[in-house]
Design a protein around this motif. Sequence first.
Motif, PDB file in Angstrom:
ATOM      1  N   ALA A 193       0.774  -1.428   0.482  1.00 42.23           N
ATOM      2  CA  ALA A 193       0.377   0.017  -0.051  1.00 42.23           C
ATOM      3  C   ALA A 193       0.583   1.360   0.177  1.00 42.23           C
ATOM      4  CB  ALA A 193      -0.718  -0.016   1.284  1.00 42.23           C
ATOM      5  N   PHE A 194       1.704   1.474   0.618  1.00 38.70           N
ATOM      6  CA  PHE A 194       2.874   2.490   0.993  1.00 38.70           C
ATOM      7  C   PHE A 194       3.390   3.002  -0.646  1.00 38.70           C
ATOM      8  CE2 PHE A 194       3.453   1.609   5.402  1.00 38.70           C
ATOM      9  CZ  PHE A 194       2.676   2.355   5.743  1.00 38.70           C
ATOM     10  N   ILE A 195       3.972   1.488  -1.148  1.00 40.33           N
ATOM     11  CA  ILE A 195       4.991   1.451  -2.434  1.00 40.33           C
ATOM     12  C   ILE A 195       3.700   2.121  -3.504  1.00 40.33           C
ATOM     13  CG2 ILE A 195       5.555  -0.226  -4.336  1.00 40.33           C
ATOM     14  CD1 ILE A 195       6.109  -2.040  -1.925  1.00 40.33           C
ATOM     15  N   ALA A 196       2.322   1.506  -3.492  1.00 42.17           N
ATOM     16  CA  ALA A 196       1.378   2.339  -4.458  1.00 42.17           C
ATOM     17  C   ALA A 196       1.190   3.114  -4.121  1.00 42.17           C
ATOM     18  CB  ALA A 196      -0.008   0.807  -4.186  1.00 42.17           C
ATOM     19  N   ASP A 197       1.066   3.799  -2.860  1.00 45.67           N
ATOM     20  CA  ASP A 197       0.925   5.606  -3.074  1.00 45.67           C
ATOM     21  C   ASP A 197       1.971   6.233  -2.918  1.00 45.67           C
ATOM     22  OD1 ASP A 197      -0.652   7.665  -1.412  1.00 45.67           O
ATOM     23  OD2 ASP A 197       0.890   7.487  -0.811  1.00 45.67           O
ATOM     24  N   ALA A 198       2.923   5.985  -2.943  1.00 42.18           N
ATOM     25  CA  ALA A 198       4.305   6.689  -4.210  1.00 42.18           C
ATOM     26  C   ALA A 198       4.539   6.884  -5.412  1.00 42.18           C
ATOM     27  CB  ALA A 198       6.000   5.577  -3.174  1.00 42.18           C
ATOM     28  N   LEU A 199       3.914   5.588  -6.041  1.00 40.73           N
ATOM     29  CA  LEU A 199       3.935   5.519  -7.214  1.00 40.73           C
ATOM     30  C   LEU A 199       2.951   6.121  -8.110  1.00 40.73           C
ATOM     31  CD1 LEU A 199       4.813   3.503  -9.914  1.00 40.73           C
ATOM     32  CD2 LEU A 199       2.782   1.703  -9.728  1.00 40.73           C
ATOM     33  N   TYR A 200       1.176   6.156  -7.235  1.00 47.80           N
ATOM     34  CA  TYR A 200       0.505   7.510  -7.520  1.00 47.80           C
ATOM     35  C   TYR A 200       0.950   8.866  -7.698  1.00 47.80           C
ATOM     36  CZ  TYR A 200      -3.911  10.127  -7.742  1.00 47.80           C
ATOM     37  OH  TYR A 200      -4.327  11.095  -8.245  1.00 47.80           O
ATOM     38  N   ARG A 201       1.530   9.266  -6.409  1.00 50.19           N
ATOM     39  CA  ARG A 201       1.993  10.363  -6.360  1.00 50.19           C
ATOM     40  C   ARG A 201       2.977  10.575  -7.223  1.00 50.19           C
ATOM     41  NH1 ARG A 201       5.168  10.788  -2.508  1.00 50.19           N
ATOM     42  NH2 ARG A 201       4.396   8.471  -1.141  1.00 50.19           N
ATOM     43  N   ALA A 202       3.675  10.291  -7.766  1.00 52.81           N
ATOM     44  CA  ALA A 202       5.031  10.182  -8.312  1.00 52.81           C
ATOM     45  C   ALA A 202       5.183  10.535  -9.608  1.00 52.81           C
ATOM     46  CB  ALA A 202       5.883   9.265  -8.257  1.00 52.81           C
ATOM     47  N   SER A 203       3.236   8.875  -9.922  1.00 53.83           N
ATOM     48  CA  SER A 203       3.245   9.080 -11.547  1.00 53.83           C
ATOM     49  C   SER A 203       1.892  10.619 -11.741  1.00 53.83           C
ATOM     50  CB  SER A 203       1.558   8.668 -11.438  1.00 53.83           C
ATOM     51  OG  SER A 203       0.640   8.499 -11.118  1.00 53.83           O
ATOM     52  N   GLN A 204       1.913  11.634 -10.673  1.00 57.39           N
ATOM     53  CA  GLN A 204       0.972  12.812 -10.634  1.00 57.39           C
ATOM     54  C   GLN A 204       1.879  14.538 -11.078  1.00 57.39           C
ATOM     55  OE1 GLN A 204      -2.304  12.987 -10.978  1.00 57.39           O
ATOM     56  NE2 GLN A 204      -1.812  10.371 -11.301  1.00 57.39           N
ATOM     57  N   THR A 205       3.259  13.857 -10.916  1.00 52.83           N
ATOM     58  CA  THR A 205       4.599  15.267 -11.722  1.00 52.83           C
ATOM     59  C   THR A 205       3.828  15.222 -12.156  1.00 52.83           C
ATOM     60  OG1 THR A 205       5.831  13.563  -9.735  1.00 52.83           O
ATOM     61  CG2 THR A 205       7.050  15.051 -11.088  1.00 52.83           C
ATOM     62  N   ASP A 206       3.877  17.301 -12.517  1.00 60.04           N
ATOM     63  CA  ASP A 206       3.682  17.973 -14.015  1.00 60.04           C
ATOM     64  C   ASP A 206       4.805  17.339 -14.209  1.00 60.04           C
ATOM     65  OD1 ASP A 206       4.167  20.633 -15.092  1.00 60.04           O
ATOM     66  OD2 ASP A 206       2.816  20.265 -14.549  1.00 60.04           O
ATOM     67  N   SER A 207       4.392  17.005 -15.795  1.00 58.51           N
ATOM     68  CA  SER A 207       5.334  17.202 -16.815  1.00 58.51           C
ATOM     69  C   SER A 207       7.185  17.551 -16.770  1.00 58.51           C
ATOM     70  CB  SER A 207       5.177  17.119 -18.233  1.00 58.51           C
ATOM     71  OG  SER A 207       5.490  16.557 -19.525  1.00 58.51           O
ATOM     72  N   ASP A 208       7.793  19.253 -16.400  1.00 62.66           N
ATOM     73  CA  ASP A 208       8.393  19.760 -16.540  1.00 62.66           C
ATOM     74  C   ASP A 208       9.492  19.178 -15.467  1.00 62.66           C
ATOM     75  OD1 ASP A 208       6.935  21.230 -18.464  1.00 62.66           O
ATOM     76  OD2 ASP A 208       6.179  23.094 -17.517  1.00 62.66           O
ATOM     77  N   PHE A 209       8.214  18.646 -14.291  1.00 63.57           N
ATOM     78  CA  PHE A 209       9.875  17.819 -13.321  1.00 63.57           C
ATOM     79  C   PHE A 209       9.750  16.564 -13.385  1.00 63.57           C
ATOM     80  CE2 PHE A 209       7.550  21.600 -12.291  1.00 63.57           C
ATOM     81  CZ  PHE A 209       8.707  22.694 -11.913  1.00 63.57           C
ATOM     82  N   TRP A 210       9.031  15.893 -14.461  1.00 61.50           N
ATOM     83  CA  TRP A 210       9.440  14.161 -14.925  1.00 61.50           C
ATOM     84  C   TRP A 210      10.720  13.654 -14.598  1.00 61.50           C
ATOM     85  CZ3 TRP A 210       5.062  11.808 -13.799  1.00 61.50           C
ATOM     86  CH2 TRP A 210       5.355  10.408 -14.853  1.00 61.50           C
ATOM     87  N   ALA A 211      10.639  12.951 -13.251  1.00 58.54           N
ATOM     88  CA  ALA A 211      12.189  11.968 -13.976  1.00 58.54           C
ATOM     89  C   ALA A 211      11.936  11.034 -13.668  1.00 58.54           C
ATOM     90  CB  ALA A 211      12.055  12.008 -12.865  1.00 58.54           C
ATOM     91  N   THR A 212      12.586  10.127 -14.935  1.00 57.17           N
ATOM     92  CA  THR A 212      12.123   8.715 -15.294  1.00 57.17           C
ATOM     93  C   THR A 212      12.685   7.541 -14.165  1.00 57.17           C
ATOM     94  OG1 THR A 212      14.272   8.132 -16.992  1.00 57.17           O
ATOM     95  CG2 THR A 212      12.340   9.027 -17.838  1.00 57.17           C
ATOM     96  N   GLU A 213      12.928   7.355 -13.420  1.00 55.11           N
ATOM     97  CA  GLU A 213      13.005   7.203 -12.036  1.00 55.11           C
ATOM     98  C   GLU A 213      13.233   8.169 -11.479  1.00 55.11           C
ATOM     99  OE1 GLU A 213      15.622   4.192  -9.678  1.00 55.11           O
ATOM    100  OE2 GLU A 213      17.336   6.039 -11.352  1.00 55.11           O
ATOM    101  N   GLN A 214      12.212   7.257 -10.352  1.00 53.00           N
ATOM    102  CA  GLN A 214      12.649   7.259  -8.671  1.00 53.00           C
ATOM    103  C   GLN A 214      11.868   6.625  -7.850  1.00 53.00           C
ATOM    104  OE1 GLN A 214       9.432  10.615  -7.847  1.00 53.00           O
ATOM    105  NE2 GLN A 214       9.310  10.907  -9.970  1.00 53.00           N
ATOM    106  N   ARG A 215      13.133   6.734  -6.586  1.00 55.52           N
ATOM    107  CA  ARG A 215      13.438   5.189  -5.695  1.00 55.52           C
ATOM    108  C   ARG A 215      12.334   5.229  -4.915  1.00 55.52           C
ATOM    109  NH1 ARG A 215      17.895   3.422  -7.552  1.00 55.52           N
ATOM    110  NH2 ARG A 215      18.916   1.584  -4.884  1.00 55.52           N
TER     111      ARG A 215
END
Length: 220
Positions: A193-215
Amino acid sequence: MDQGAVVVIGAGPGIGAAVARRFAQAGFAPALVARSPGPLEQLGRQLESEGFTTGWTPVDVTDASALSVAIERLAEHTGSIGHLHFNPSAFTSKDALSLSAEELLTDLRLGVAGLLTAVQAARPYMSTGARVTATGGATADRPWPSAASLGVQKAALRNLVTSLDATLAADGIRAMSLTVAGDVKDGTPFDPAFIADALYRASQTDSDFWATEQRFTGHE
């Protein structure tokens, strides 16, 4: 708010289920793909009992034709794909001297090539703002000698995600992998559940600040 479908490839009881549930809570319709019909239906029924409209179809991810048809069928049912998450990996307990070349290629078909097939099938149903994500792993950086193919899969997956992002970005679609730097287990800092929440939040990052890998290094 209707966000379209969240297509989860490799929708098992851990990260896959947690991702489907987290995105459903944000307004996405879960569309589940996995190999085993029984557990897949059980997950689908569970999400439906929680009030989420859910579709699912069992398919072997290594069968490119069947996977493409499954994604197209799910997309046509929901109308659009707002998010695609790729979760599978193959675990073969062999070191690099025991692993055959054919075994390595077989594992790569599941853990890497399946993402390519999935995105190609989903692309006609994705529009600006859609996202592609994948479950990465720390073995991409620190391979497990006793499971040599896993690190190769995760390193190749990260590379492929970067290529997909570069290709999709012009259309306002972005791709990223989340490197899970720990052992996934319920009730720990690496709870799905924590991993899924981190994934969701990362996916909402604005395109101008996008990173192709997050940890993800654990929930504090």
